[in-house]
Motif scaffolding. Structure first.
Motif, PDB file in Angstrom:
ATOM      1  N   GLU A  85       9.751  40.228  58.639  1.00 28.47           N
ATOM      2  CA  GLU A  85       9.867  41.606  58.146  1.00 28.47           C
ATOM      3  C   GLU A  85      11.308  42.101  58.095  1.00 28.47           C
ATOM      4  OE1 GLU A  85       5.908  44.260  58.638  1.00 28.47           O
ATOM      5  OE2 GLU A  85       7.136  44.066  60.436  1.00 28.47           O
ATOM      6  N   ARG A  86      12.124  41.707  59.058  1.00 31.01           N
ATOM      7  CA  ARG A  86      13.499  42.221  59.086  1.00 31.01           C
ATOM      8  C   ARG A  86      14.348  41.682  57.933  1.00 31.01           C
ATOM      9  NH1 ARG A  86      12.911  38.892  63.533  1.00 31.01           N
ATOM     10  NH2 ARG A  86      14.316  37.114  63.725  1.00 31.01           N
ATOM     11  N   TYR A  87      13.842  40.707  57.184  1.00 31.36           N
ATOM     12  CA  TYR A  87      14.582  40.158  56.051  1.00 31.36           C
ATOM     13  C   TYR A  87      13.943  40.513  54.706  1.00 31.36           C
ATOM     14  CZ  TYR A  87      17.158  37.540  59.521  1.00 31.36           C
ATOM     15  OH  TYR A  87      17.941  37.197  60.589  1.00 31.36           O
ATOM     16  N   THR A  88      12.922  41.363  54.708  1.00 21.89           N
ATOM     17  CA  THR A  88      12.303  41.750  53.443  1.00 21.89           C
ATOM     18  C   THR A  88      13.086  42.897  52.807  1.00 21.89           C
ATOM     19  OG1 THR A  88      10.770  43.272  54.528  1.00 21.89           O
ATOM     20  CG2 THR A  88      10.001  41.009  54.186  1.00 21.89           C
ATOM     21  N   GLY A  89      12.914  43.066  51.511  1.00 20.79           N
ATOM     22  CA  GLY A  89      13.569  44.149  50.798  1.00 20.79           C
ATOM     23  C   GLY A  89      15.046  43.918  50.516  1.00 20.79           C
ATOM     24  N   LEU A 147      11.292  25.654  54.131  1.00 24.59           N
ATOM     25  CA  LEU A 147      12.023  26.573  54.991  1.00 24.59           C
ATOM     26  C   LEU A 147      13.112  27.251  54.182  1.00 24.59           C
ATOM     27  CD1 LEU A 147      12.301  27.358  58.068  1.00 24.59           C
ATOM     28  CD2 LEU A 147      14.233  25.774  58.084  1.00 24.59           C
ATOM     29  N   VAL A 148      13.259  28.557  54.363  1.00 19.69           N
ATOM     30  CA  VAL A 148      14.331  29.324  53.733  1.00 19.69           C
ATOM     31  C   VAL A 148      15.218  29.856  54.854  1.00 19.69           C
ATOM     32  CG1 VAL A 148      14.910  31.303  52.283  1.00 19.69           C
ATOM     33  CG2 VAL A 148      12.822  29.988  51.821  1.00 19.69           C
ATOM     34  N   SER A 149      16.490  29.477  54.806  1.00 22.26           N
ATOM     35  CA  SER A 149      17.455  29.906  55.819  1.00 22.26           C
ATOM     36  C   SER A 149      18.639  30.586  55.153  1.00 22.26           C
ATOM     37  CB  SER A 149      17.982  28.703  56.613  1.00 22.26           C
ATOM     38  OG  SER A 149      16.937  28.033  57.270  1.00 22.26           O
ATOM     39  N   LEU A 150      19.310  31.430  55.920  1.00 19.63           N
ATOM     40  CA  LEU A 150      20.544  32.026  55.429  1.00 19.63           C
ATOM     41  C   LEU A 150      21.611  30.943  55.342  1.00 19.63           C
ATOM     42  CD1 LEU A 150      20.600  35.331  57.503  1.00 19.63           C
ATOM     43  CD2 LEU A 150      19.960  35.044  55.094  1.00 19.63           C
TER      44      LEU A 150
END
Length: 181
Positions: free
Chosen positions: A107-111, A71-74
């Motif tokens: 998707e909202r965290y890509t780029g 898991l990757v979290s902020l």
């Protein structure tokens, strides 16, 4: 070689093994438009299916191989774990001879550089703790973002292939004799 130490903290992220507590996030991630387009439909639609996916996927891989998707979290300003945004880690696929770097983010965290940051941290941790002489990666031929990330991580394009488990043409990359990240 030592065992990997999780959680991993980067400047912006917390990376740790996935547990069944993340079932709601896994449902969201596996049904995200980008996941469905580039990775495929895992047929995980509810919490029960997500828990089973976690048990038979990441949790079992960790037991069998010593590595898995994590898991990757902020990371919150106080250092605590915040919102989950994706997964990143090593997998052992039946059709590849070496561990495979896998990653997927909502998707909202890509780029935003999260994939690179997570992959660098995971590779560094895993390569320091295991005698791995090659890491592979696969991506859809039309997934230019993943291709760019793999190149930035020094993976080299190896070949085009078709795998029954995936369907369609897939690009295969490898990182031979990886050094510390």
């Amino acid at each position: 070689m030592s065992s990997p130490v999780y959680p991993i903290f980067t400047d912006r992220l917390v990376i740790r093994p996935i547990t069944e507590h993340e079932a709601a996030f896994i449902v969201e991630l596996l049904n995200d438009p980008g996941f469905l387009q580039y990775i495929g439909d895992k047929q995980v639609r509810d919490l029960q299916q997500a828990r089973e996916y976690i048990r038979t996927g990441p949790m079992q891989s960790l037991l069998d191989n010593g590595f898995a998707l994590h898991l990757v979290s902020l990371q919150l300003k106080d250092g605590r774990e915040g919102q989950p945004i994706g997964v990143c880690g090593l997998l052992q696929r039946d059709f590849l001879p070496s561990p495979d770097l896998g990653f997927a983010f909502l998707e909202r965290y890509t780029g935003q550089g999260y994939g690179y940051e997570a992959a660098m941290a995971v590779l560094n941790e895993e390569l320091q703790s295991k005698p791995i002489d090659c890491v592979m990666a696969i991506t859809a031929k039309d997934n230019s973002a993943s291709q760019s990330l793999l190149k930035k991580l020094n993976f080299k394009f190896e070949r085009k292939a078709s795998f029954a488990d995936i369907g369609g043409e897939t690009l295969v990359y490898s990182l031979l004799n990886p050094t510390n990240y």
